[in-house]
Write a protein that holds these residues in place. Structure first.
Motif, PDB file in Angstrom:
ATOM      1  N   GLY A 193      26.194  31.896  29.084  1.00 47.53           N
ATOM      2  CA  GLY A 193      27.574  32.809  29.976  1.00 47.53           C
ATOM      3  C   GLY A 193      27.260  33.533  30.903  1.00 47.53           C
ATOM      4  N   SER A 194      28.120  33.449  31.780  1.00 46.03           N
ATOM      5  CA  SER A 194      28.107  34.571  32.949  1.00 46.03           C
ATOM      6  C   SER A 194      29.627  34.854  33.448  1.00 46.03           C
ATOM      7  CB  SER A 194      27.316  34.250  34.072  1.00 46.03           C
ATOM      8  OG  SER A 194      27.813  32.868  34.600  1.00 46.03           O
ATOM      9  N   LEU A 195      29.480  36.436  34.067  1.00 41.10           N
ATOM     10  CA  LEU A 195      30.751  36.695  34.543  1.00 41.10           C
ATOM     11  C   LEU A 195      30.814  36.632  36.126  1.00 41.10           C
ATOM     12  CD1 LEU A 195      33.474  38.201  34.390  1.00 41.10           C
ATOM     13  CD2 LEU A 195      32.250  40.510  34.341  1.00 41.10           C
ATOM     14  N   GLU A 196      31.432  35.742  36.601  1.00 38.84           N
ATOM     15  CA  GLU A 196      31.379  35.209  38.079  1.00 38.84           C
ATOM     16  C   GLU A 196      32.099  36.168  38.795  1.00 38.84           C
ATOM     17  OE1 GLU A 196      29.195  32.609  39.074  1.00 38.84           O
ATOM     18  OE2 GLU A 196      28.565  32.834  37.072  1.00 38.84           O
ATOM     19  N   ASN A 197      33.450  36.276  38.523  1.00 41.44           N
ATOM     20  CA  ASN A 197      34.161  37.361  39.321  1.00 41.44           C
ATOM     21  C   ASN A 197      35.201  38.189  38.570  1.00 41.44           C
ATOM     22  OD1 ASN A 197      35.150  38.264  41.977  1.00 41.44           O
ATOM     23  ND2 ASN A 197      36.906  36.581  41.761  1.00 41.44           N
ATOM     24  N   LEU A 198      35.639  39.283  39.197  1.00 37.00           N
ATOM     25  CA  LEU A 198      36.699  40.017  38.448  1.00 37.00           C
ATOM     26  C   LEU A 198      37.841  40.507  39.283  1.00 37.00           C
ATOM     27  CD1 LEU A 198      37.954  41.593  35.590  1.00 37.00           C
ATOM     28  CD2 LEU A 198      36.332  43.441  36.398  1.00 37.00           C
ATOM     29  N   HIS A 199      38.882  39.976  39.026  1.00 38.68           N
ATOM     30  CA  HIS A 199      40.226  40.272  40.031  1.00 38.68           C
ATOM     31  C   HIS A 199      41.065  41.363  39.239  1.00 38.68           C
ATOM     32  CE1 HIS A 199      43.177  40.086  43.116  1.00 38.68           C
ATOM     33  NE2 HIS A 199      43.943  39.814  42.285  1.00 38.68           N
ATOM     34  N   ALA A 200      41.765  42.408  39.875  1.00 43.95           N
ATOM     35  CA  ALA A 200      42.879  43.102  39.338  1.00 43.95           C
ATOM     36  C   ALA A 200      43.753  43.530  40.299  1.00 43.95           C
ATOM     37  CB  ALA A 200      42.190  44.340  38.768  1.00 43.95           C
ATOM     38  N   GLU A 201      45.015  43.202  39.623  1.00 43.88           N
ATOM     39  CA  GLU A 201      46.345  43.658  40.420  1.00 43.88           C
ATOM     40  C   GLU A 201      47.422  44.400  39.417  1.00 43.88           C
ATOM     41  OE1 GLU A 201      48.927  39.706  40.730  1.00 43.88           O
ATOM     42  OE2 GLU A 201      46.843  39.247  41.756  1.00 43.88           O
ATOM     43  N   ALA A 202      48.112  45.101  40.168  1.00 44.73           N
ATOM     44  CA  ALA A 202      48.833  46.064  39.371  1.00 44.73           C
ATOM     45  C   ALA A 202      50.585  45.682  39.740  1.00 44.73           C
ATOM     46  CB  ALA A 202      48.777  47.573  39.572  1.00 44.73           C
ATOM     47  N   SER A 203      51.364  45.846  38.907  1.00 47.83           N
ATOM     48  CA  SER A 203      52.882  45.381  39.007  1.00 47.83           C
ATOM     49  C   SER A 203      53.629  46.734  38.646  1.00 47.83           C
ATOM     50  CB  SER A 203      53.302  44.119  38.131  1.00 47.83           C
ATOM     51  OG  SER A 203      53.161  44.367  36.815  1.00 47.83           O
ATOM     52  N   ASP A 205      54.954  47.480  36.079  1.00 41.86           N
ATOM     53  CA  ASP A 205      54.889  48.110  34.536  1.00 41.86           C
ATOM     54  C   ASP A 205      53.451  47.583  33.766  1.00 41.86           C
ATOM     55  OD1 ASP A 205      55.334  45.359  34.412  1.00 41.86           O
ATOM     56  OD2 ASP A 205      57.187  45.598  33.180  1.00 41.86           O
ATOM     57  N   SER A 206      52.742  46.737  34.544  1.00 43.23           N
ATOM     58  CA  SER A 206      51.355  46.199  34.107  1.00 43.23           C
ATOM     59  C   SER A 206      50.513  46.048  34.820  1.00 43.23           C
ATOM     60  CB  SER A 206      51.706  44.946  33.286  1.00 43.23           C
ATOM     61  OG  SER A 206      52.275  44.005  34.313  1.00 43.23           O
ATOM     62  N   VAL A 207      49.195  45.898  34.481  1.00 43.62           N
ATOM     63  CA  VAL A 207      47.915  45.687  35.074  1.00 43.62           C
ATOM     64  C   VAL A 207      47.350  44.010  34.727  1.00 43.62           C
ATOM     65  CG1 VAL A 207      45.734  46.174  35.659  1.00 43.62           C
ATOM     66  CG2 VAL A 207      47.191  47.869  35.247  1.00 43.62           C
ATOM     67  N   LEU A 208      47.126  43.250  35.682  1.00 40.17           N
ATOM     68  CA  LEU A 208      46.862  41.872  35.420  1.00 40.17           C
ATOM     69  C   LEU A 208      45.290  41.770  35.762  1.00 40.17           C
ATOM     70  CD1 LEU A 208      47.592  38.916  34.754  1.00 40.17           C
ATOM     71  CD2 LEU A 208      47.693  38.555  36.935  1.00 40.17           C
ATOM     72  N   LEU A 209      44.368  41.383  34.825  1.00 42.91           N
ATOM     73  CA  LEU A 209      42.986  41.241  35.056  1.00 42.91           C
ATOM     74  C   LEU A 209      42.787  39.807  34.838  1.00 42.91           C
ATOM     75  CD1 LEU A 209      41.299  44.018  32.874  1.00 42.91           C
ATOM     76  CD2 LEU A 209      42.178  43.969  35.312  1.00 42.91           C
ATOM     77  N   ILE A 210      41.874  39.292  35.921  1.00 42.01           N
ATOM     78  CA  ILE A 210      41.357  37.711  36.001  1.00 42.01           C
ATOM     79  C   ILE A 210      39.849  37.795  36.195  1.00 42.01           C
ATOM     80  CG2 ILE A 210      41.884  35.437  36.870  1.00 42.01           C
ATOM     81  CD1 ILE A 210      44.460  36.453  38.124  1.00 42.01           C
ATOM     82  N   SER A 252      31.634  24.285  31.869  1.00 44.02           N
ATOM     83  CA  SER A 252      32.977  24.920  32.451  1.00 44.02           C
ATOM     84  C   SER A 252      33.348  26.244  32.842  1.00 44.02           C
ATOM     85  CB  SER A 252      34.308  24.391  31.601  1.00 44.02           C
ATOM     86  OG  SER A 252      34.199  25.067  30.492  1.00 44.02           O
ATOM     87  N   GLU A 253      34.212  26.537  33.552  1.00 41.31           N
ATOM     88  CA  GLU A 253      34.604  27.857  33.892  1.00 41.31           C
ATOM     89  C   GLU A 253      36.169  28.388  33.391  1.00 41.31           C
ATOM     90  OE1 GLU A 253      34.672  28.967  38.062  1.00 41.31           O
ATOM     91  OE2 GLU A 253      32.393  28.846  38.342  1.00 41.31           O
ATOM     92  N   LEU A 254      36.313  29.381  32.855  1.00 35.90           N
ATOM     93  CA  LEU A 254      37.697  29.894  32.401  1.00 35.90           C
ATOM     94  C   LEU A 254      38.093  31.324  33.326  1.00 35.90           C
ATOM     95  CD1 LEU A 254      39.837  29.551  30.175  1.00 35.90           C
ATOM     96  CD2 LEU A 254      38.321  31.209  28.968  1.00 35.90           C
ATOM     97  N   ALA A 255      39.339  31.042  33.696  1.00 36.50           N
ATOM     98  CA  ALA A 255      39.955  32.125  34.321  1.00 36.50           C
ATOM     99  C   ALA A 255      41.221  32.599  33.932  1.00 36.50           C
ATOM    100  CB  ALA A 255      39.845  31.873  35.859  1.00 36.50           C
TER     101      ALA A 255
END
Length: 311
Positions: A193-203, A205-210, A252-255
């Protein structure tokens, strides 16, 4: 890109697993035949319903070997007038797409299909409320089977011709469609397994991590991950407790997005995502900066200083 740093080594002893939590698919048909589908990870044990157990079967097998398992179908009903129903079983291939959604395909169409290895009985039967009905599934692994995970799903659903409709009356009919998924693990298994990317954005009332996760091995991994958000002063303002994510299938990849319910004030934040792929390697930590503006809409800015994140 975002920063990635190793953590503390943590080894995992891998064994055969049978998870008895039920996986059910409900198809709701209203009045004139319009339909919609939704999924639930566990069958409700209150009210009427049909569940399969185990819903996930993992077996490590060698080429040329055979094994038999039993899948139990439980028909529980709350009403006194509930009638027996006729069900039919079939095989499908299945996979998880990049967004973590289950996709079913015709048997023996996916490259890693195990559907041709499975024989089950009975293929059709009548189930009675309050009784458990068993389906025997025999897995025969070919002598030339390639190493790695081979997948299949036993689909059980109510026969359409047994659903009775009352003419000239508006009504809702619940038709059950369930799946017991099979992981047949053959030969020498690898999990990378490996962590290929990390994206974060805020709205507002919440924070979305991908996080984008990748598995270069030939067998599924089930990572355990947590997230931490700190402000410019290094204070923790939000976090997500460690929990098991969806599996990352072989090759495979999972996001799949992770939502943290927290409204952030304008400013710059550090987002840390720690993941243990449970593949025998060290846990990994990805770090990205999150800038929140006055309008509460923001995006992440990957760090580019090339230095490890502070623990």
């Amino acid at each position: 890109m975002f920063l990635v740093r190793p953590g503390v080594p943590e080894m995992l002893a891998l064994t055969n697993t049978i998870n008895r939590s039920a996986l059910c698919f409900f198809l709701f048909v209203a009045f004139c035949g319009s339909a919609g589908a939704q999924t639930s990870p566990q069958a409700e044990q209150t009210g009427s319903g049909i569940s399969l157990a185990p819903a996930r079967i993992e077996m490590e097998m060698r080429p040329g070997t055979e094994a038999t398992v039993v899948v139990d179908l439980d028909y529980h009903a709350a009403g006194e007038n509930t009638q027996p129903v006729r069900i039919v079983a079939t095989l499908n291939d299945w996979t998880l797409n990049r967004n973590g959604e289950v996709e079913f395909q015709k048997a023996n169409t996916l490259p890693n299909s195990a559907s041709g290895w499975l024989i089950y009985s009975p293929a059709e039967t009548t189930v009675t409320p309050g009784k458990t009905h068993s389906i025997r599934v025999t897995i025969s692994v070919p002598k030339d089977a390639t190493p790695g995970d081979h997948l299949s799903a036993l689909i059980v659903e109510q026969r359409a011709d047994t659903i009775k409709l009352i003419q000239n009356r508006r009504q809702m009919v619940v038709r059950y469609r369930m799946a017991a998924v099979f992981y047949i693990k053959v030969g020498q298994l690898t999990r990378r397994g490996s962590l290929e990317n990390l994206h974060a954005e805020a709205s507002a009332d919440s924070v979305l991590l991908i996080p984008t996760l990748k598995n270069q091995g030939n067998s599924a991994i089930r990572p355990v991950a947590s997230a931490l958000i700190t402000n410019a002063a290094g204070q923790i303002v939000a976090q997500s407790a460690e929990k098991e994510s969806l599996p990352v299938l072989a090759g495979s990849e999972l996001a799949k997005p992770l939502t943290i319910e927290k409204a952030l004030a304008p400013g710059t934040y550090s987002v840390k995502y720690r993941i243990d792929f449970q593949d025998g390697s060290r846990p990994t930590e990805g770090v990205t900066d999150l800038v929140v503006g006055n309008a509460a809409a923001s995006v992440s800015y990957p760090r580019s200083d090339g230095k490890p994140a502070k623990p």
